[in-house]
Design a protein around this motif. Structure first.
Motif, PDB file in Angstrom:
ATOM      1  N   TRP A  93       0.806  -1.204  -0.488  1.00 37.47           N
ATOM      2  CA  TRP A  93       0.151  -0.128  -0.243  1.00 37.47           C
ATOM      3  C   TRP A  93       0.480   1.563  -0.457  1.00 37.47           C
ATOM      4  CZ3 TRP A  93      -1.009   4.667   2.145  1.00 37.47           C
ATOM      5  CH2 TRP A  93      -3.244   4.548   2.125  1.00 37.47           C
ATOM      6  N   PHE A  94       2.226   1.329   0.787  1.00 37.51           N
ATOM      7  CA  PHE A  94       2.855   2.298   1.191  1.00 37.51           C
ATOM      8  C   PHE A  94       3.908   2.676  -0.731  1.00 37.51           C
ATOM      9  CE2 PHE A  94       6.320   4.040   2.077  1.00 37.51           C
ATOM     10  CZ  PHE A  94       6.193   5.426   2.634  1.00 37.51           C
ATOM     11  N   ASP A  95       3.659   1.577  -1.167  1.00 43.23           N
ATOM     12  CA  ASP A  95       4.373   1.553  -2.299  1.00 43.23           C
ATOM     13  C   ASP A  95       3.580   2.534  -3.439  1.00 43.23           C
ATOM     14  OD1 ASP A  95       7.328   0.476  -2.425  1.00 43.23           O
ATOM     15  OD2 ASP A  95       6.953  -1.656  -2.360  1.00 43.23           O
ATOM     16  N   ALA A  96       2.034   1.793  -3.553  1.00 42.49           N
ATOM     17  CA  ALA A  96       1.435   2.308  -4.101  1.00 42.49           C
ATOM     18  C   ALA A  96       1.059   3.399  -4.369  1.00 42.49           C
ATOM     19  CB  ALA A  96       0.170   1.910  -4.011  1.00 42.49           C
ATOM     20  N   LEU A  97       1.175   4.300  -2.966  1.00 37.07           N
ATOM     21  CA  LEU A  97       1.206   5.839  -2.882  1.00 37.07           C
ATOM     22  C   LEU A  97       2.350   5.908  -2.692  1.00 37.07           C
ATOM     23  CD1 LEU A  97      -0.286   8.130  -0.965  1.00 37.07           C
ATOM     24  CD2 LEU A  97       0.938   7.355   1.719  1.00 37.07           C
ATOM     25  N   LEU A  98       3.584   5.823  -2.704  1.00 37.43           N
ATOM     26  CA  LEU A  98       4.850   6.263  -3.014  1.00 37.43           C
ATOM     27  C   LEU A  98       5.115   6.744  -4.589  1.00 37.43           C
ATOM     28  CD1 LEU A  98       7.816   5.113  -1.317  1.00 37.43           C
ATOM     29  CD2 LEU A  98       6.322   7.473  -1.118  1.00 37.43           C
ATOM     30  N   ASP A  99       4.441   5.432  -5.528  1.00 36.13           N
ATOM     31  CA  ASP A  99       4.171   5.422  -6.743  1.00 36.13           C
ATOM     32  C   ASP A  99       3.035   6.889  -7.304  1.00 36.13           C
ATOM     33  OD1 ASP A  99       5.961   3.646  -7.497  1.00 36.13           O
ATOM     34  OD2 ASP A  99       4.250   2.212  -7.539  1.00 36.13           O
ATOM     35  N   LYS A 100       2.610   7.297  -6.448  1.00 38.10           N
ATOM     36  CA  LYS A 100       1.206   8.425  -6.872  1.00 38.10           C
ATOM     37  C   LYS A 100       1.791  10.163  -6.220  1.00 38.10           C
ATOM     38  CE  LYS A 100      -2.054   5.436  -8.160  1.00 38.10           C
ATOM     39  NZ  LYS A 100      -2.558   5.456  -9.538  1.00 38.10           N
ATOM     40  N   GLY A 101       3.008   9.714  -6.443  1.00 37.52           N
ATOM     41  CA  GLY A 101       3.962  10.814  -6.061  1.00 37.52           C
ATOM     42  C   GLY A 101       3.834  11.793  -4.786  1.00 37.52           C
ATOM     43  N   ALA A 102       3.801  10.696  -3.612  1.00 39.89           N
ATOM     44  CA  ALA A 102       3.159  11.335  -2.410  1.00 39.89           C
ATOM     45  C   ALA A 102       5.299  11.603  -2.151  1.00 39.89           C
ATOM     46  CB  ALA A 102       2.531  10.973  -1.364  1.00 39.89           C
ATOM     47  N   LYS A 103       5.522  12.454  -0.987  1.00 35.66           N
ATOM     48  CA  LYS A 103       6.929  12.793  -0.761  1.00 35.66           C
ATOM     49  C   LYS A 103       7.424  11.305   0.097  1.00 35.66           C
ATOM     50  CE  LYS A 103       7.692  15.910  -2.977  1.00 35.66           C
ATOM     51  NZ  LYS A 103       8.082  16.219  -4.365  1.00 35.66           N
ATOM     52  N   PRO A 104       7.975  10.977   0.490  1.00 39.99           N
ATOM     53  CA  PRO A 104       8.680   9.808   1.509  1.00 39.99           C
ATOM     54  C   PRO A 104       7.592   9.546   2.932  1.00 39.99           C
ATOM     55  CG  PRO A 104       9.869   9.614  -0.434  1.00 39.99           C
ATOM     56  CD  PRO A 104       9.382  10.805  -0.346  1.00 39.99           C
ATOM     57  N   ALA A 105       8.465  10.613   3.472  1.00 39.42           N
ATOM     58  CA  ALA A 105       8.870  11.367   5.045  1.00 39.42           C
ATOM     59  C   ALA A 105       7.302  11.765   5.219  1.00 39.42           C
ATOM     60  CB  ALA A 105       9.709  12.228   4.995  1.00 39.42           C
ATOM     61  N   ALA A 106       6.991  12.788   4.445  1.00 38.83           N
ATOM     62  CA  ALA A 106       5.704  12.959   4.953  1.00 38.83           C
ATOM     63  C   ALA A 106       4.237  11.813   4.965  1.00 38.83           C
ATOM     64  CB  ALA A 106       4.967  14.168   3.949  1.00 38.83           C
ATOM     65  N   ALA A 107       4.479  11.508   3.765  1.00 39.54           N
ATOM     66  CA  ALA A 107       3.650  10.089   3.392  1.00 39.54           C
ATOM     67  C   ALA A 107       3.817   8.691   4.795  1.00 39.54           C
ATOM     68  CB  ALA A 107       3.973   9.438   2.226  1.00 39.54           C
ATOM     69  N   ALA A 108       5.039   8.527   4.999  1.00 40.70           N
ATOM     70  CA  ALA A 108       5.237   7.953   6.342  1.00 40.70           C
ATOM     71  C   ALA A 108       4.599   8.406   7.701  1.00 40.70           C
ATOM     72  CB  ALA A 108       6.975   7.552   6.188  1.00 40.70           C
ATOM     73  N   ASN A 109       5.233   9.819   7.463  1.00 48.43           N
ATOM     74  CA  ASN A 109       4.178  10.257   9.164  1.00 48.43           C
ATOM     75  C   ASN A 109       2.609  10.257   8.738  1.00 48.43           C
ATOM     76  OD1 ASN A 109       6.184  10.463   9.989  1.00 48.43           O
ATOM     77  ND2 ASN A 109       6.335  12.959   9.491  1.00 48.43           N
TER      78      ASN A 109
END
Length: 495
Positions: A348-364
């Motif tokens: 799920w997180f990989d898919a979020l990153l694939d949509k352009g989300a910034k990793p640190a903010a996305a992880a938080n």
């Protein structure tokens, strides 16, 4: 920044009346291989079928039936061995393990004692989730393939036990650790990590409640630095929590026996979770008690290089590699560990990153907001009402200043209830953040006029009241004001 991993030294001890004791633990994990058919027959392996509806003539040990190895079961075991960096034996052999039990129609189990499919490997664990960079390497002695037995049902009749052979012949991987574990926490961490690897690889679903993964827990105690003590084996423990409880309770029991002048019997025990105790089942058999000999109906397995290459090429990115990649993207070690603990969360997180989300903010956001909401809802991430694409859109609205943090929380709650996109919710409910300095200055003037006492205190030196004026302004604007602009304009108005 990615942190270097460091080796962990164990300090767990059991305190007895006469001093400290060290616990030595080894786990034998039985993992049901993911395959549509059984190890030596074409019968289905689907869970939950009516008793004795998935039994071939081979599984029932009818005379004249010959086993034929399932290529997929062998492939999955090889891939598992590769995932833990183990030696893959190009030549292996099946043996017969002879014993009588009511749910074992053949009178023997086909297993691998002398020449297993997979040799030595290792698994790195982090026993303390608060310090995921502190690791310990646990040796894996072997992985061998064997067939499962059937199941006895004792609760169907007041005086009889029934036999269900649906599970008979299902392929198992027995994953045998070295006695390198030294505490309940390490045993739990090892089992969780092994389960994660199996689920990433796809070789076992890891569902301990359904019995597709269970552990035999070997425990002994000794004085620190002394020779290994006599071990007991607690059979078929079906949860991480219970494995940890078995280690703790069995270690305490053994210490009490030894300090009372007794001796530990090498035996097989069962765990009673209701009483949180282990009890004796039978004396522990040695290999010679089973009269192992090569199975005459099965030729040795000889693996071709092309088969091994295909197995190796099919492996996904594994938990440790994924965690290091996340850390390299700016995700904290703790969050990277949380995100990679379960394969569904990592996907799920990989898919979020694939949509352009910034990793640190996305992880938080994922580890706090999303996981928190799913926990309250009693759902797993695979059932999340918010998709990775919607989450990426929400984070983008925060990043470009359209939403403040508090507004983003409001939008997220609506997303959970409705499934609508963030942009549609912002538009429909008028939740867009404003940076209109004129409107903000007007509200600030009203806040100062309504709080003359606090204004006087601030200008008299009580600068901590700055936060009060910011909060009052944000409250008056229903959280829609840009916090950075509010801070700047409040400071200008006060000073």
């Amino acid at each position: 920044m990615r942190q270097e991993r460091r080796t962990l030294e164990s300090t767990y001890r059991v305190q007895g009346a006469t001093g400290e004791w060290e616990v030595v633990i080894g786990l034998e994990v039985h993992a049901q291989v993911t395959s549509d058919a059984k190890l030596f027959s074409g019968a289905s392996t689907k869970f939950g079928a009516e008793p004795n509806t998935q039994v071939s003539l081979v599984d029932a040990a009818m005379p004249g039936m010959l086993p034929v190895p399932n290529r997929e079961c062998i492939r999955q075991a090889v891939r598992t061995g590769m995932a833990i960096g183990a030696r893959i034996n190009r030549w292996s052999r099946f043996d017969r393990k002879n014993y009588f039990y009511a749910d074992l129609p053949q009178g023997y189990q086909i297993s691998q004692l002398y020449h297993p499919l997979v040799g030595e490997g290792a698994i790195d664990i982090a026993p303390d989730p608060k310090t995921p960079e502190a690791i310990k390497r646990i040796g894996v002695e072997r992985i061998h393939v064997e067939q499962d037995a059937g199941k006895l049902m004792h609760d169907q009749h007041p005086t009889r036990s029934y036999v269900d052979l649906n599970r008979s012949g299902v392929a198992l991987m027995e994953i045998v650790s070295r006695p390198d574990l030294r505490s309940p926490a390490e045993a739990g961490a090892y089992l969780r990590k092994l389960r994660a690897i199996l689920r990433y690889v796809g070789s076992c679903d890891g569902n301990m409640e359904e019995g597709s993964m269970r552990a035999d827990v070997n425990v002994s105690v000794r004085r620190p630095g002394e020779e290994l003590g006599t071990r007991t084996e607690t059979k078929n423990v079906n949860s991480v929590r219970f494995v940890m409880a078995v280690v703790e309770q069995e270690a305490k029991r053994q210490v009490e026996v030894l300090e009372d002048g007794g001796a530990i019997a090498q035996e097989t025990r069962l765990y009673d979770p209701d009483r949180n105790e282990t009890r004796s089942m039978r004396s522990k058999e040695d290999a010679h008690d089973y009269r192992y000999f090569p199975d005459p109906d099965l030729l040795p397995l000889e693996l071709e290089e092309a088969f091994l290459d295909a197995c190796r090429a099919s492996l996904p990115e594994l938990p440790d590699a994924k965690r290091l990649r996340y850390e390299g993207l700016g995700v904290s070690p703790y969050q990277a560990d949380v995100l990679t603990a379960e394969v569904e969360a990592a996907r799920w997180f990989d898919a979020l990153l694939d949509k352009g989300a910034k990793p640190a903010a996305a992880a938080n956001w994922t580890t706090s907001e999303l996981f928190g909401a799913l926990n309250r809802m009693g759902r797993g991430i695979e059932d999340s009402p918010v998709s990775p694409a919607q989450a990426a859109e929400l984070l983008a609205l925060v990043a470009d200043g359209t939403l403040s943090g508090s507004l983003a929380k409001q939008v997220f709650e609506v997303m959970l209830d409705t499934g609508d996109s963030p942009a549609a919710i912002v538009e429909a409910r008028g939740l867009k953040q404003t940076s209109d300095t004129g409107a903000i200055e007007s509200v600030i003037a009203e806040v100062l006029a309504k709080n003359p006492g606090q204004l006087e205190q601030y200008r008299g030196g009580k600068v901590a009241l700055f936060g009060f004026f910011v909060g009052q302004t944000m409250k008056a604007m229903a959280g829609k004001a840009n916090p950075a602009v509010v801070n700047e304009l409040v400071r200008t108005a006060l000073d």
